[in-house]
Design an enzyme around this catalytic site. Structure first.
Site, PDB file in Angstrom:
ATOM      1  N   LYS A  29      70.908  51.053  11.013  1.00  0.00           N
ATOM      2  CA  LYS A  29      72.236  50.878  11.671  1.00  0.00           C
ATOM      3  C   LYS A  29      72.597  49.899  12.523  1.00  0.00           C
ATOM      4  O   LYS A  29      72.179  48.557  12.504  1.00  0.00           O
ATOM      5  CB  LYS A  29      73.413  51.927  11.842  1.00  0.00           C
ATOM      6  CG  LYS A  29      73.548  53.127  10.670  1.00  0.00           C
ATOM      7  CD  LYS A  29      74.184  54.210  10.595  1.00  0.00           C
ATOM      8  CE  LYS A  29      75.341  54.856  10.402  1.00  0.00           C
ATOM      9  NZ  LYS A  29      76.192  54.094   8.836  1.00  0.00           N
ATOM     10  N   TYR A  59      72.529  63.985   5.541  1.00  0.00           N
ATOM     11  CA  TYR A  59      72.823  63.534   5.120  1.00  0.00           C
ATOM     12  C   TYR A  59      71.686  61.898   5.159  1.00  0.00           C
ATOM     13  O   TYR A  59      71.535  61.855   6.156  1.00  0.00           O
ATOM     14  CB  TYR A  59      74.280  62.234   5.062  1.00  0.00           C
ATOM     15  CG  TYR A  59      74.269  61.025   4.708  1.00  0.00           C
ATOM     16  CD1 TYR A  59      75.556  61.112   3.436  1.00  0.00           C
ATOM     17  CD2 TYR A  59      74.064  60.220   5.287  1.00  0.00           C
ATOM     18  CE1 TYR A  59      74.842  59.934   2.204  1.00  0.00           C
ATOM     19  CE2 TYR A  59      74.059  59.141   3.903  1.00  0.00           C
ATOM     20  CZ  TYR A  59      74.840  59.069   2.851  1.00  0.00           C
ATOM     21  OH  TYR A  59      74.982  57.533   1.693  1.00  0.00           O
ATOM     22  N   ASP A  83      65.257  61.413  10.252  1.00  0.00           N
ATOM     23  CA  ASP A  83      66.116  60.392  10.082  1.00  0.00           C
ATOM     24  C   ASP A  83      67.044  59.799  11.161  1.00  0.00           C
ATOM     25  O   ASP A  83      67.909  60.608  11.146  1.00  0.00           O
ATOM     26  CB  ASP A  83      67.184  61.095   8.441  1.00  0.00           C
ATOM     27  CG  ASP A  83      67.884  59.679   8.548  1.00  0.00           C
ATOM     28  OD1 ASP A  83      68.259  58.471   8.924  1.00  0.00           O
ATOM     29  OD2 ASP A  83      68.761  59.949   7.154  1.00  0.00           O
TER      30      ASP A  83
END
Length: 441
Positions: free
Chosen positions: A274, A156, A246
């Site tokens: 995050k 993702y 990522d």
């Protein structure tokens, strides 16, 4: 405790969530789907409304207390409302919220990232992981003067049309949702992960970048096979393509320097988010000075009104500095915490026959309802996601808050008591449920 009139069939009062039901119903009258992100919408019996959080706990509007293993879907690595971050943000609030100019936290935070992230020599800031992924791809295309990107099935990289394809938990390689531009991903090639032959077969002189989660947390907490990352690093260099990690989830969570520190493989570009902001919206792309020079020279215009905002940058600087100072105690503790949860899942399976599985790494894990171990994207498609959602709902009833889709996160604030409570809840649900696909859930 709220009143006890009525029952859901397992001894839990219907009105345990009465205020959350009311809040969700109200939101649905003006807020599409009643929540601000699709990830929250699947929570059963209702997407709860949280009134406050502190440390490892949150409280909903009904007054129910939960041990929090959702952690805002990952950012709260230091727990809810950490003092070190609040103090930094309060100090900046007294000086101003936003300026349309540089602020005093941007340069120190960029310097800190260059110190702790192995691939970082230059940094740019954005607000979300999705934005940072798009910025990284733009940098890669400008630096290589190529267009095609290789991504991996079940990884993702945000919700924009160009990369929201072949997403975790969904079959096929098409768009992840309705409404996507069918042409947006025409320069994206999908490849199976942990398969060096498949990658070698698609690498060519038009590939700008290969992007991956170096530890596929979103997909199901799947680890790279031994030697795989090293071989991907070699293949991309030979092909003249950039390697993008990522690390929106893994950055600062699995090690201070992320998965690249954990595995000893350095990419050309890294995407962070995050935990970088400890709950404040900030993300980053960092990489080698040579590759990032396309931004430094203005060849690539990196835009965004809130990029590196004073409040978010202050939060990032405080949070990452804290992690750097305490790294020797933080990461062994996060690793041990996940082992406690994994052990509870193993006991639920072996002692109660509950077909639950759990993959984990430092600070993160992923639960499934599955008859066999879940080793990759294909295995995940065979697991029972709906049954796991019901399992998560039963944990919520017992005061343990986890995302319905399988993720578990731990923070520096989770105590031995918190972990024991979670383990007891897993085993209690296992003891109550004779058939995970049946009506007793």
């Amino acid at each position: 405790m709220p009143g006890t009139a009525g029952s859901r069939g397992n001894g839990v009062p219907v009105d345990r969530y009465v205020a959350s039901h009311a809040s969700y119903a109200r939101a649905g009258r003006s807020l599409a789907r009643g929540v601000s992100s699709a990830m929250k919408a699947t929570q059963a019996p209702v997407p709860i409304t949280v009134s406050r959080g502190a440390g490892s706990r949150i409280w909903d509007v009904d007054g129910n207390e939960y041990v929090d293993f959702a952690l805002s879907f990952g950012p709260m690595l230091l727990g809810q409302s950490p003092d070190v971050v609040k103090d930094a943000v309060r100090g900046q609030l007294d000086r101003g919220i936003g300026f349309g100019a540089g602020n005093q936290h941007e340069a120190p935070l960029a310097e800190l990232l260059c110190e702790v992230v192995p691939s970082a020599e230059l940094v740019i800031f954005s607000n979300t992981g999705t934005e940072a992924v798009q910025a990284a791809l733009r940098v890669a295309r400008a630096a290589t003067r190529r267009s095609r990107v290789v991504k991996f099935r079940g990884h993702y990289h945000g919700w924009l049309d160009s990369m929201h394809v072949a997403v975790p938990g969904l079959p096929g390689d098409g768009p992840g949702t309705a409404g996507q531009d069918p042409l947006a991903a025409r320069q994206v090639t999908i490849c199976p992960w942990n398969d060096t032959r498949a990658l070698a077969a698609v690498l060519a002189d038009d590939v700008a970048a290969v992007i991956m989660e170096p530890l596929n947390i979103n997909g199901g907490c799947f680890a790279p096979e031994p030697g795989y990352l090293e071989e991907v690093r070699r293949l991309t260099r030979e092909a003249g393509a950039l390697l993008i990690f990522d690390e929106v989830i893994t950055g600062f969570r699995v090690a201070l320097g992320g998965a690249q520190e954990l595995f000893g493989v350095v990419p050309d570009l890294t995407v962070l988010g995050k935990a970088l902001g400890s709950g404040f919206p900030i993300s980053a792309v960092c990489g080698s000075r040579d590759v990032m020079s396309v931004v430094a020279t203005g060849t690539v215009a990196h835009m965004g009104n809130f990029n590196g905002s004073p409040l978010a940058a202050a939060a990032g600087l405080a949070g990452v500095s804290h992690l750097r100072e305490h790294r020797e105690e933080v990461y062994p503790r996060l690793e041990s915490a996940m082992k406690v949860i994994a052990g509870a899942f193993e006991r639920a399976n072996s002692e109660h026959g509950l077909p639950v599985r759990f993959n984990h790494t430092v600070g993160a894990g992923f639960g499934f309802v599955a008859e066999r171990p879940v080793r990759g994207h294909g295995d995940r498609l065979l697991s029972d996601a709906q049954a796991y959602g019901r399992f998560a709902a039963r944990l919520l009833d017992k005061g343990v808050f986890v995302p319905a889709r399988g993720l578990w996160y731990v923070s520096t604030e989770h105590s031995a008591e918190d972990l024991a409570r979670a383990a007891e809840a897993v085993l209690a649900v296992a003891a109550e449920c004779t058939d995970m696909s049946g009506d007793d859930l």
